[in-house]
Design a protein around this motif. Structure first.
Motif, PDB file in Angstrom:
ATOM      1  N   ALA A  50      52.760  76.621  69.610  1.00  0.00           N
ATOM      2  CA  ALA A  50      52.233  77.277  68.404  1.00  0.00           C
ATOM      3  C   ALA A  50      51.258  78.387  68.783  1.00  0.00           C
ATOM      4  O   ALA A  50      51.233  79.449  68.140  1.00  0.00           O
ATOM      5  CB  ALA A  50      51.550  76.250  67.509  1.00  0.00           C
ATOM      6  N   LEU A  59      53.326  81.364  69.689  1.00  0.00           N
ATOM      7  CA  LEU A  59      53.970  81.936  68.501  1.00  0.00           C
ATOM      8  C   LEU A  59      52.964  82.698  67.638  1.00  0.00           C
ATOM      9  O   LEU A  59      53.315  83.697  67.010  1.00  0.00           O
ATOM     10  CB  LEU A  59      54.623  80.835  67.676  1.00  0.00           C
ATOM     11  N   ALA A  60      51.721  82.230  67.629  1.00  0.00           N
ATOM     12  CA  ALA A  60      50.701  82.859  66.788  1.00  0.00           C
ATOM     13  C   ALA A  60      50.410  84.298  67.204  1.00  0.00           C
ATOM     14  O   ALA A  60      49.927  85.102  66.390  1.00  0.00           O
ATOM     15  CB  ALA A  60      49.411  82.035  66.835  1.00  0.00           C
ATOM     16  N   CYS A 110      51.986  78.568  62.116  1.00  0.00           N
ATOM     17  CA  CYS A 110      52.666  78.276  63.389  1.00  0.00           C
ATOM     18  C   CYS A 110      52.610  76.791  63.733  1.00  0.00           C
ATOM     19  O   CYS A 110      53.575  76.244  64.288  1.00  0.00           O
ATOM     20  CB  CYS A 110      52.056  79.119  64.516  1.00  0.00           C
TER      21      CYS A 110
END
Length: 282
Positions: free
Chosen positions: A157, A160-161, A128
């Motif tokens: 990120a 998104l992770a 990510c």
């Protein structure tokens, strides 16, 4: 994953002199795999609305249905964690959420919190961070040593992770340079197109809204004024009433249609340059 909002109401500072009704009988459907932009003046209720989507705020009245989750004023706190795995919210100043000692650990935190083993969480975090163009050399640095734009990327990120089905984006490109903003938006578009994510965007940037969104929801004074596709929306006669600027590409197009393009383009200079090129070619 779709979103169904029914007769939603929310009031801040109830029974005080600061009482303010932020959402007033809001009903809205957002289709699965769509990209919907929510726009309106400051104070129109946009941020209050999206904070209900993962139970940061709960309704005073009405309900929201997302998959098996039904959010109303009786929703149990034990359901919040599972809901937030499905609905990821990128805050307007999401970099303020950073807290771990290294960038890598910060992005790993969400997956580990949801039960992912450390090795898998690290693999996900690295992937990510690469998606948002954070150099691997920075992974062991403190997030507080980064620039504002880099902090924003790391915060994104981290969302998104957790691999949410719905991504809710509150002004996600604030603090990024123009190229960086395009790169981040392209990441979101790729997630929508290739991984069936549903995207909800709050933005004041009509150029971004026009370029990326499928549908537009206009809010004013805590109410939904209209939901429609972007082409229909930007041809509405009442945009000035709500302080909505047309995207620059449409402004230029209309000037051409009305033969007023000289406001944007110096045609004399253009014609002279074309003649010089033609003479040179001959």
């Amino acid at each position: 994953m779709s979103i169904e909002i029914k007769n939603l109401e929310h009031t801040y500072s109830k029974n005080t002199i600061f009482e303010f009704k932020a959402l007033d009988d809001v009903s809205l459907n957002i289709e699965q795999d769509s990209f919907t932009a929510i726009i309106g003046k400051t104070g129109s209720g946009k941020s209050s609305l999206i904070q209900h989507l993962n139970a940061i705020l709960l309704p005073d009245k009405g309900e929201i249905i997302i998959d098996e989750f039904r959010m109303d004023n009786t929703m149990a706190k034990k359901s919040f964690k599972s809901l937030r795995k499905k609905v990821g919210l990128v805050f307007q100043f999401s970099e303020y959420q950073l807290f771990e000692e290294t960038i890598l650990k910060d992005v790993m935190f969400g997956p580990i919190n949801f039960g992912v083993d450390k090795k898998s969480a690290e693999e996900t975090a690295r992937r990510c961070l690469s998606l948002v163009n954070i150099d691997e050399k920075l992974f062991e640095k403190s997030p507080f040593e980064l620039s504002g734009g880099q902090k924003r990327r790391v915060a994104i990120a981290g969302i998104l992770a957790m691999d949410p089905d719905i991504l809710v984006l509150d002004e996600p490109t604030i603090g990024l340079d123009p190229q960086g903003a395009i790169e981040i938006m392209n990441v979101f578009i790729d997630l929508k197109n290739n991984y069936n994510k549903t995207l909800v965007l709050v933005s004041h940037d009509m150029d971004f809204v026009y370029k990326y969104a499928d549908e537009i929801v206009l809010m004013n004074k805590g109410k939904i004024i209209e939901k429609t596709d972007k082409v229909t929306f930007f041809n509405k006669p009442y945009l000035n009433e709500y302080n909505i600027d047309k995207p620059k590409v449409l402004q230029v197009y209309e000037k051409f249609v009305k033969k007023e393009a000289s406001e944007f383009i110096d045609f004399d200079t253009m014609i002279k340059a074309i003649k010089e090129v033609n003479n040179h070619v001959k």
